[in-house]
Design a protein around this motif. Structure first.
Motif, PDB file in Angstrom:
ATOM      1  N   TRP A  39      49.293 -47.187  -0.832  1.00 41.49           N
ATOM      2  CA  TRP A  39      49.698 -48.465  -2.232  1.00 41.49           C
ATOM      3  C   TRP A  39      50.315 -48.506  -3.169  1.00 41.49           C
ATOM      4  O   TRP A  39      51.466 -48.814  -3.399  1.00 41.49           O
ATOM      5  CB  TRP A  39      48.014 -49.488  -2.180  1.00 41.49           C
ATOM      6  N   SER A  77      53.691 -47.146  -2.393  1.00 38.58           N
ATOM      7  CA  SER A  77      54.962 -48.625  -1.651  1.00 38.58           C
ATOM      8  C   SER A  77      55.360 -49.270  -2.847  1.00 38.58           C
ATOM      9  O   SER A  77      56.171 -49.792  -2.589  1.00 38.58           O
ATOM     10  CB  SER A  77      53.998 -48.949  -0.669  1.00 38.58           C
ATOM     11  N   ASN A  78      54.364 -49.406  -3.788  1.00 40.83           N
ATOM     12  CA  ASN A  78      54.671 -50.298  -4.807  1.00 40.83           C
ATOM     13  C   ASN A  78      55.788 -49.962  -6.139  1.00 40.83           C
ATOM     14  O   ASN A  78      56.939 -50.104  -6.526  1.00 40.83           O
ATOM     15  CB  ASN A  78      53.450 -50.764  -6.333  1.00 40.83           C
ATOM     16  N   LEU A 131      58.696 -49.865  -4.275  1.00 42.08           N
ATOM     17  CA  LEU A 131      59.442 -51.095  -4.591  1.00 42.08           C
ATOM     18  C   LEU A 131      59.814 -51.603  -5.679  1.00 42.08           C
ATOM     19  O   LEU A 131      61.114 -52.392  -5.654  1.00 42.08           O
ATOM     20  CB  LEU A 131      58.565 -52.638  -3.872  1.00 42.08           C
ATOM     21  N   SER A 157      55.823 -57.087   1.719  1.00 42.40           N
ATOM     22  CA  SER A 157      55.348 -56.723   0.451  1.00 42.40           C
ATOM     23  C   SER A 157      55.276 -57.953  -0.305  1.00 42.40           C
ATOM     24  O   SER A 157      53.970 -57.764  -1.164  1.00 42.40           O
ATOM     25  CB  SER A 157      56.475 -56.035  -0.551  1.00 42.40           C
ATOM     26  N   ARG A 169      54.975 -59.887  -5.528  1.00 42.97           N
ATOM     27  CA  ARG A 169      54.906 -58.159  -5.712  1.00 42.97           C
ATOM     28  C   ARG A 169      56.729 -57.750  -6.182  1.00 42.97           C
ATOM     29  O   ARG A 169      56.626 -57.383  -7.061  1.00 42.97           O
ATOM     30  CB  ARG A 169      54.464 -57.311  -4.004  1.00 42.97           C
ATOM     31  N   ALA A 205      57.819 -56.163  -9.341  1.00 41.75           N
ATOM     32  CA  ALA A 205      58.772 -55.580  -9.802  1.00 41.75           C
ATOM     33  C   ALA A 205      60.121 -55.516 -10.341  1.00 41.75           C
ATOM     34  O   ALA A 205      60.292 -54.820 -10.934  1.00 41.75           O
ATOM     35  CB  ALA A 205      58.923 -54.906  -8.191  1.00 41.75           C
TER      36      ALA A 205
END
Length: 261
Positions: free
Chosen positions: A3, A6-7, A10, A101, A105, A109
């Protein structure tokens, strides 16, 4: 762990997008910064012309802090509204909803990337303003950064509220222009003159930063109670903002509004 990765990816992608746009449309970026600087210089000239000699230095110092944070607040709070409006105009907003996403989210970002880049530009303008006016502010980053980060959380909450309204209404430019004056009141008015503004977003953080930069207060001198109020304010407005956006997004999906402009 996945997690977080991935963030992080992003954020990197959206930070790269924002920097590319700033470089690709460099004349617009330069014009934007020049406009902010020229307006400030006009305010500076006005203060020198009509201000009382005994208080002119303090007035200029407060104006530098207020103006810099007003512009920063406008950029962060209204930025998501214009971002969604641009995506909707291009016909690409619905594609964000198809991303694994999720829209919120992606917007988070972008909001974080815009905040970092805008803060960097504001630091340049801050030092340029001090150099031009001959005023020296207490730029204590150790004290300012935690206050600034907590203040940004409440800004993000307001930004999500604006984003939620934009998802449904789409054409929101007139409201954003009027809202700039509301943000001006939140950043320019001191809590000593209007104590009730402590319940509003942004105001407490800007007031504390003014105390650091103009009055020279340190982290310890500000006290725990001020940070408690600031933290509570930031979390409350962020939760309200995110909840408002998620509700508006679900409503727009239910009514089929994401693809319409």
């Amino acid at each position: 762990m996945e997690w977080i990765k991935s963030n992080l990816n992003l954020f990197k992608a959206n930070f790269r997008k924002e920097t590319i746009e700033l470089r690709r449309y460099l004349p617009n970026t330069i014009a934007m910064l020049l406009t902010v600087y020229i307006i400030f210089m006009a305010m500076f000239a006005g203060i020198h012309s009509v201000g009382a000699p005994g208080t002119v230095d303090a007035t200029i110092q407060n104006t530098i802090v207020n103006y810099i944070f007003w512009y920063l607040t406008i950029t962060i709070v209204n930025g998501q509204g214009y971002e969604i409006l641009t995506e909707a105009t291009r016909g690409t907003f619905e594609q964000l909803g198809m991303s694994p996403s999720g829209i919120w989210r992606i917007l988070s970002a972008r909001l974080l990337a815009q905040g970092i880049l805008t803060a960097a530009m504001m630091i340049v303008l801050l030092y340029l303003s001090m150099l031009t006016t001959g005023q020296s502010l207490n730029v204590d980053f150790v004290t300012i950064i935690p206050i600034f980060l907590l203040t940004c959380i409440s800004m993000f909450g307001l930004s999500f509220i604006i984003a939620g309204l934009t998802v449904i209404v789409k054409q929101i430019q007139a409201f954003l222009q009027i809202f700039q004056f509301v943000l001006a009141a939140l950043t320019f008015v001191s809590l000593s003159r209007a104590p009730f503004l402590v319940f509003f977003p942004i105001t407490k953080g800007v007031d504390m930063i003014r105390a650091v930069m103009v009055e020279g207060l340190t982290l310890n001198e500000l006290g725990f109670s001020n940070f408690l109020v600031l933290t509570t304010n930031a979390l409350v407005y962020f939760i309200i903002g995110l909840a408002t956006y998620l509700y508006c997004e679900r409503y727009a999906m239910k009514k089929g509004l994401l693809a319409h402009y």
